[in-house]
Design an enzyme around this catalytic site. Structure first.
Site, PDB file in Angstrom:
ATOM      1  N   HIS A 138       0.833  -1.209   0.000  1.00  0.00           N
ATOM      2  CA  HIS A 138       0.000   0.000   0.000  1.00  0.00           C
ATOM      3  C   HIS A 138       0.863   1.253   0.000  1.00  0.00           C
ATOM      4  O   HIS A 138       0.662   2.173  -0.810  1.00  0.00           O
ATOM      5  CB  HIS A 138      -0.914  -0.023   1.232  1.00  0.00           C
ATOM      6  CG  HIS A 138      -1.749   1.204   1.409  1.00  0.00           C
ATOM      7  ND1 HIS A 138      -3.079   1.265   1.040  1.00  0.00           N
ATOM      8  CD2 HIS A 138      -1.455   2.434   1.921  1.00  0.00           C
ATOM      9  CE1 HIS A 138      -3.565   2.472   1.323  1.00  0.00           C
ATOM     10  NE2 HIS A 138      -2.615   3.199   1.857  1.00  0.00           N
ATOM     11  N   GLU A 139       1.827   1.306   0.895  1.00  0.00           N
ATOM     12  CA  GLU A 139       2.639   2.527   1.018  1.00  0.00           C
ATOM     13  C   GLU A 139       3.523   2.735  -0.213  1.00  0.00           C
ATOM     14  O   GLU A 139       3.745   3.866  -0.645  1.00  0.00           O
ATOM     15  CB  GLU A 139       3.479   2.473   2.292  1.00  0.00           C
ATOM     16  CG  GLU A 139       2.660   2.393   3.588  1.00  0.00           C
ATOM     17  CD  GLU A 139       1.699   3.564   3.756  1.00  0.00           C
ATOM     18  OE1 GLU A 139       1.995   4.677   3.273  1.00  0.00           O
ATOM     19  OE2 GLU A 139       0.632   3.364   4.385  1.00  0.00           O
ATOM     20  N   HIS A 142       1.688   4.580  -2.726  1.00  0.00           N
ATOM     21  CA  HIS A 142       1.711   6.046  -2.534  1.00  0.00           C
ATOM     22  C   HIS A 142       3.002   6.640  -3.062  1.00  0.00           C
ATOM     23  O   HIS A 142       2.997   7.676  -3.725  1.00  0.00           O
ATOM     24  CB  HIS A 142       1.596   6.390  -1.042  1.00  0.00           C
ATOM     25  CG  HIS A 142       0.215   6.273  -0.490  1.00  0.00           C
ATOM     26  ND1 HIS A 142      -0.899   6.766  -1.132  1.00  0.00           N
ATOM     27  CD2 HIS A 142      -0.230   5.703   0.668  1.00  0.00           C
ATOM     28  CE1 HIS A 142      -1.973   6.520  -0.395  1.00  0.00           C
ATOM     29  NE2 HIS A 142      -1.607   5.872   0.700  1.00  0.00           N
ATOM     30  N   HIS A 148      -5.359   7.172  -2.364  1.00  0.00           N
ATOM     31  CA  HIS A 148      -6.263   6.155  -1.843  1.00  0.00           C
ATOM     32  C   HIS A 148      -7.367   5.882  -2.860  1.00  0.00           C
ATOM     33  O   HIS A 148      -7.824   6.791  -3.555  1.00  0.00           O
ATOM     34  CB  HIS A 148      -6.859   6.595  -0.517  1.00  0.00           C
ATOM     35  CG  HIS A 148      -5.885   6.485   0.615  1.00  0.00           C
ATOM     36  ND1 HIS A 148      -5.801   7.408   1.634  1.00  0.00           N
ATOM     37  CD2 HIS A 148      -4.929   5.552   0.889  1.00  0.00           C
ATOM     38  CE1 HIS A 148      -4.841   7.049   2.473  1.00  0.00           C
ATOM     39  NE2 HIS A 148      -4.296   5.940   2.045  1.00  0.00           N
TER      40      HIS A 148
END
Lengths: 424, 169
Positions: A138-139, A142, A148
């Site tokens: 997930h990170e 980014h 998101h």
């Protein structure tokens, strides 16, 4: 510390650019990462942490044209993505962590990822806790530029959902990252459907096939029903195809008729026969022939190296492609068909003027899924007009090549990973 | 195995004395909504710099509690009998919507539970860095368009009917 951080940021910002698609993203395709020494977690061994991050980066690599390499040597300011664990005030970061619960990590577009070590991070498939792998994926999303995404199943959902037995990159996340960085493309060494007979638990003999794409010393299994490659691919050639040259092959041919069921791989001036039952090459086949053998010996009139080849069950010929020529080999007669070699434009004429690969084909592929032959070259493919197309649209020349399309639009997400990521 | 010296291994047991503040009331909810950009988009890139004028920091929040954030209007301006301004209600509704909760505009139990779930620290609503025009010096032009992703915002992304069960690698 602020001055140092500002200097790092300034240097890192130069690596970012407005991509061709108009989005801010990394401008280079090979990115270096490191788990910083002062940022180890107290909950997992350092090796576990590094393994999980290697896997997380590889998962993004498998669905994008980006490659990631762990860099333990370069000066820190030259590392694109830095990862570390901390609690509360941590790692010179201005955003303090909140303790156990709620915020588990954050990431910056500059490339730093911080994990809250007050959270109970766990290795994959270890039950309770927060999966470090899932959070890392997930990170990293980014860092690469994704916001998101509020869709069920997306890895970019802001809230953590307890991990199922395993999680993988879904269609939505793949397209999101490709929206920023484009799809994956590149030349293939060969593409084929590997057919073999298997026995069911009930003793029935069934015929199964799987689709494989090969590029140099790697291969992917392509899951046609899922429109993607198998999770975890590519794999090194020698792992799945025992006995083949480890730097790859030029062609695959499956001669399949009532009397014959023989698989061949070609590389350079030689060829191998493959034992599909035992999933390895023959060194000595049942007929007493040793392998590898010269192509000219096994297929008189054909001189290697070849570009590619395929077996046409309609006329029981193997079509060998070499530069701008096609050699049609009559398997029954064990000789070249009369009049061959011929120009590729003569054997496979263009349906639309000017739209033709013109030789040096990368792969000739008969697909059982599509019921058609495809010629692949670079990032493009041409479908050979079959009887179905010829019935619908007259006049179409026999073996005419329909207008080209992009490989990445037909077979999705066949992406390289960094060689260091082949074995995690 | 971690080295321990006590029979009950209490010296290596993780002591969670540092618990995140649980969100239980509207004050804390407003802080949450502000932090993640639901009240006003956050300039996340600049939030790295201490004292950045366009971002708020934990220190700022801790020192001033749930007081007015720079550039934003107060949540409690007395216009609503319950003490919640329209901006708070709108932010709450937006959070409920993207979280798949019933959009009530009320700080209910389901919303409270959702806010207390483990989550990523990156704001959901950011200043649009793509429209903002980054330059090499790192200064961002004034642009407060929202850069968060909603259904249908992601261009060609669409849920595929081929979304498959994740198998083992």
């Amino acid at each position: 510390r602020k001055h140092h951080l500002a200097a790092l940021i300034s240097k890192n910002r130069q690596r970012r650019d407005v991509s061709e698609r108009g989005y801010v993203a990394f401008s280079k395709r090979l990115l270096k990462w490191r788990l910083i020494g002062e940022g180890y977690s107290s909950q997992l061994t350092v090796e576990e942490q590094r393994y999980i991050f290697r896997l997380a980066f590889r998962m993004w690599s498998e669905v994008s044209p980006l490659e990631f390499v762990e860099d333990m040597r370069s000066p820190l300011e030259d590392v694109d993505i830095r990862l570390g664990f901390g609690t509360g005030r941590h790692l010179g970061c201005n955003q303090r962590f909140d303790g156990t619960g709620q915020e588990f990590a954050h990431a910056w577009f500059l490339g730093d990822i911080h994990f809250d070590d007050d959270e109970h991070f766990t290795a994959p498939n270890t039950g309770s806790g927060i999966s470090l792998l899932k959070v890392a994926v997930h990170e990293i999303g980014h860092v690469l530029g994704l916001p998101h995404i509020y869709r069920s199943g997306s890895i970019m959902q802001p809230s953590y959902l307890p991990q199922e037995s395993s999680f993988e990159m879904g269609w939505m996340d793949r397209k999101a990252i490709q929206h920023l960085y484009g799809g994956c493309n590149g030349r293939f060494s060969t593409v084929f459907d590997w057919i073999r007979k298997e026995k069911t638990p009930y003793g029935e003999v069934v015929v199964r096939f799987n689709t494989y794409f090969m590029r140099d010393g790697w291969y992917w299994l392509y899951e046609n029903r899922n429109n993607r490659t198998r999770y975890g691919d590519p794999v090194a050639l020698q792992i799945g195809w025992h006995g083949l040259p480890k730097d790859g092959v030029d062609a695959y041919v499956h001669v399949w008729s009532r009397k014959r069921d023989t698989v061949y791989f070609f590389k350079g001036t030689r060829f191998w026969r493959y034992d599909s039952e035992n999933d390895r090459v023959f060194t000595l086949d049942p007929e007493g022939r040793r392998y590898p053998r010269p192509i000219s010996e096994g297929f008189p009139g054909v001189i290697g190296p070849i570009d590619t080849a395929f077996y046409d069950r309609r006329d029981s010929h193997i079509y060998f492609f070499k530069n701008a020529l096609v050699y049609a080999f009559n398997v029954g007669a064990n000789a070249l068909a009369r009049g061959f070699p011929k120009s590729i434009r003569e054997v496979f004429p263009a349906v639309r003027r000017g739209d033709h690969p013109d030789g040096n084909i990368d792969a000739a592929y008969f697909s059982y899924t599509h019921g058609a032959v495809f010629l692949l070259k670079g990032s493009r493919f041409w479908r050979v007009a079959g009887s179905r197309e010829r019935r619908r649209r007259l006049p179409l020349p026999r073996n005419g090549l329909l207008p080209h399309e992009e490989v990445e639009g037909q077979w999705f997400d066949i992406c390289n990973v960094h060689p260091t990521a082949l074995k995690l | 195995e971690k080295l321990y010296h006590r029979r009950d291994r209490s010296d290596v047991r993780t002591v969670h004395s540092n618990q995140a503040r649980v969100i239980t009331d509207k004050h804390a909810a407003e802080v949450f909504l502000s932090r993640y950009g639901f009240i006003k988009p956050v300039n996340w890139e600049e939030a790295q710099f201490e004292g950045s004028a366009s971002a708020f920091t934990d220190d700022f929040l801790e020192d001033f509690g749930d007081a007015v954030l720079e550039g934003s209007s107060p949540a409690w301006d007395g216009k609503d009998p319950d003490g919640a301004s329209q901006s708070f209600i709108s932010a709450l509704e937006e959070f409920q919507r993207v979280s798949g909760l019933p959009v009530t505009g009320v700080f209910d139990e389901a919303t409270k539970e959702a806010m207390n779930k483990p989550r990523c620290g990156v704001p959901d609503k950011e200043v649009d860095r793509n429209a903002a025009g980054f330059d090499l010096k790192g200064h961002i032009s004034n642009n407060t368009s929202v850069n968060g992703s909603h259904d249908g915002d992601m261009g060609n992304t669409s849920a595929s009917t081929h979304q498959s069960q994740a198998g083992h690698r």
